[in-house]
Scaffold this motif. Structure first.
Motif, short mmCIF file in Angstrom:
data_model
loop_
_atom_site.label_atom_id
_atom_site.label_comp_id
_atom_site.label_asym_id
_atom_site.label_seq_id
_atom_site.Cartn_x
_atom_site.Cartn_y
_atom_site.Cartn_z
N PHE A 26 0.80 -1.23 0.00
CA PHE A 26 0.00 0.00 0.00
C PHE A 26 0.83 1.28 0.00
N MET A 27 2.16 1.17 0.21
CA MET A 27 2.93 2.40 0.26
C MET A 27 4.41 2.12 0.04
N ARG A 28 5.06 3.02 -0.68
CA ARG A 28 6.51 3.00 -0.78
C ARG A 28 7.04 4.23 -0.05
N CYS A 29 8.12 4.07 0.66
CA CYS A 29 8.64 5.14 1.51
C CYS A 29 10.09 5.42 1.18
N GLU A 30 10.43 6.70 1.12
CA GLU A 30 11.80 7.14 0.92
C GLU A 30 12.15 8.08 2.07
N PHE A 31 12.98 7.58 2.98
CA PHE A 31 13.35 8.36 4.16
C PHE A 31 14.82 8.75 4.10
N THR A 32 15.12 9.94 4.58
CA THR A 32 16.51 10.39 4.67
C THR A 32 16.80 10.86 6.08
N GLU A 33 18.00 10.54 6.57
CA GLU A 33 18.37 10.93 7.94
C GLU A 33 18.37 12.45 8.08
N ARG A 34 17.87 12.99 9.19
CA ARG A 34 17.27 12.24 10.28
C ARG A 34 15.78 12.12 10.06
N HIS A 123 10.22 11.68 3.46
CA HIS A 123 10.35 12.41 4.72
C HIS A 123 11.79 12.33 5.20
N GLY A 124 12.27 13.39 5.82
CA GLY A 124 13.60 13.40 6.40
C GLY A 124 14.34 14.68 6.13
N GLU A 125 15.61 14.70 6.55
CA GLU A 125 16.41 15.92 6.51
C GLU A 125 17.49 15.88 5.45
N GLY A 126 17.44 14.91 4.52
CA GLY A 126 18.35 14.92 3.40
C GLY A 126 19.63 14.12 3.55
N GLY A 127 19.77 13.36 4.64
CA GLY A 127 20.96 12.54 4.84
C GLY A 127 20.88 11.21 4.12
N SER A 128 21.55 10.19 4.65
CA SER A 128 21.55 8.87 4.02
C SER A 128 20.13 8.32 3.93
N ARG A 129 19.87 7.54 2.88
CA ARG A 129 18.49 7.17 2.54
C ARG A 129 18.15 5.73 2.92
N THR A 130 16.91 5.54 3.33
CA THR A 130 16.33 4.22 3.60
C THR A 130 15.05 4.09 2.78
N ASP A 131 14.94 3.01 2.01
CA ASP A 131 13.74 2.74 1.22
C ASP A 131 12.97 1.57 1.84
#
Length: 314
Positions: A26-34, A123-131
């Protein structure tokens, strides 16, 4: 029974083979630290995703990076690339990355459902990414009843090799590549097949526990009784019959069922018979009357009653 280490495996396999699930990515997420999010899961989310549901089975596949989830007990469960986080009871939870930060409410970063296309949460502050690829499944199977305590509130299953894993990785890659606006919510057999294999791996390797269904299928007293019940669900079992299967007294067997499972032996028999009946209804063209006869229920009317489970002996 000390030498029968393999006996508990049969109820485990039988239970997994009968699981019926409905699900979707239902969702794909792209997060960046922090990054960290709150207000996820729980009964309100379940009702939004599957009207009428009180809880869902939630899973998060970490396609890249590293993250944690935290359930109401406060314990953090970490997962790395290729691992799957499962919340079998759909509890409320937090999710976050490696660097500490105050969690933001998910309602502030993603529009509320219903969704007409798979949303991408960034969502995040532009650091290393987690998918992460998120999914949810609905099931009425007793294994997902929190009272049975078959699973912890959250657990991680590591990546495994083999054809099933290759197919799974390809499907996840496909989900990640779908551009916003490229169609409806992905409804495939991936979540169902994935979770069944994930549960199989988890249940076969999970550490021992004192109570709950997993403890029962490994228990030297309960395992042979459960094996007999699962092998012959239509038999009119008595506590005396089951005690004979386990070579213990009726009182000892009853006490052990109540201590480990919180159920009497006959209550477990009736719960399992109803589960077999539900499986037959879902996978065959047998009539309710035929199924009632198959599992030797007292009557078709009793079997058809919406509160049939309450007819079990406590």
């Amino acid at each position: 029974m000390t030498e029968g280490a393999s006996a508990p495996v049969e109820p485990l396999n039988d239970a997994l083979e009968r699981i019926r699930l409905e699900g979707a990515i239902f969702m794909r997420c792209e997060f960046t630290e922090r990054w960290a999010l709150s207000d996820l899961g729980g009964p309100m989310f379940a009702a939004m995703m599957h009207p009428g549901a009180e809880r869902l089975v939630l899973f998060h596949v970490v396609a890249s990076g590293r993250c944690w989830v935290s359930t109401p007990d406060g314990e953090r469960t970490w997962a790395n690339t290729g691992e799957v986080i499962v919340l079998p009871y759909g509890d409320k939870f937090l999710v976050g990355g490696q660097d500490p930060v105050e969690p933001a409410s998910v309602m502030t970063v993603v529009p509320p459902p219903p969704w007409h296309e798979m949303p991408t949460l960034r969502h995040g502050e532009g650091g290393s990414r987690t998918d992460i690829v998120c999914g949810c499944l609905y099931s009425e199977d007793p294994l997902f009843d929190p009272d049975l305590k078959a699973f912890p509130p959250a657990f991680v299953v590591p990546a495994t090799d083999g054809p099933a894993r290759s197919w799974f990785d390809a499907s996840i890659a496909y989900a990640l590549e779908q551009a916003p606006g490229g169609g409806g919510i992905r409804r495939t057999k991936l979540p169902e097949m994935l979770i069944i294999e994930v549960l199989r791996l988890y249940l076969s390797t999970a550490p021992g526990a004192d109570r709950g269904w997993l403890a029962a299928v490994r228990d030297p007293v309960l395992a042979p009784a459960m094996k007999a019940i699962h092998g012959h669900p239509g038999r009119r079992w008595t506590v005396e019959d089951l005690a004979r299967e386990t070579a213990v007294s009726r009182s000892s067997l009853d006490a052990r069922f109540r201590e480990v499972l919180g159920l009497s032996p006959i209550r477990y028999v009736n719960e399992w018979r109803m589960r077999v009946a539900q499986d037959l209804l879902a996978t065959t063209e047998m009539t309710v009357a035929a199924i009632a006869r198959r599992i030797e229920y007292e009557s078709e009317e009793a079997f058809s009653h919406p509160d049939a489970r309450a007819l079990s002996s406590a």
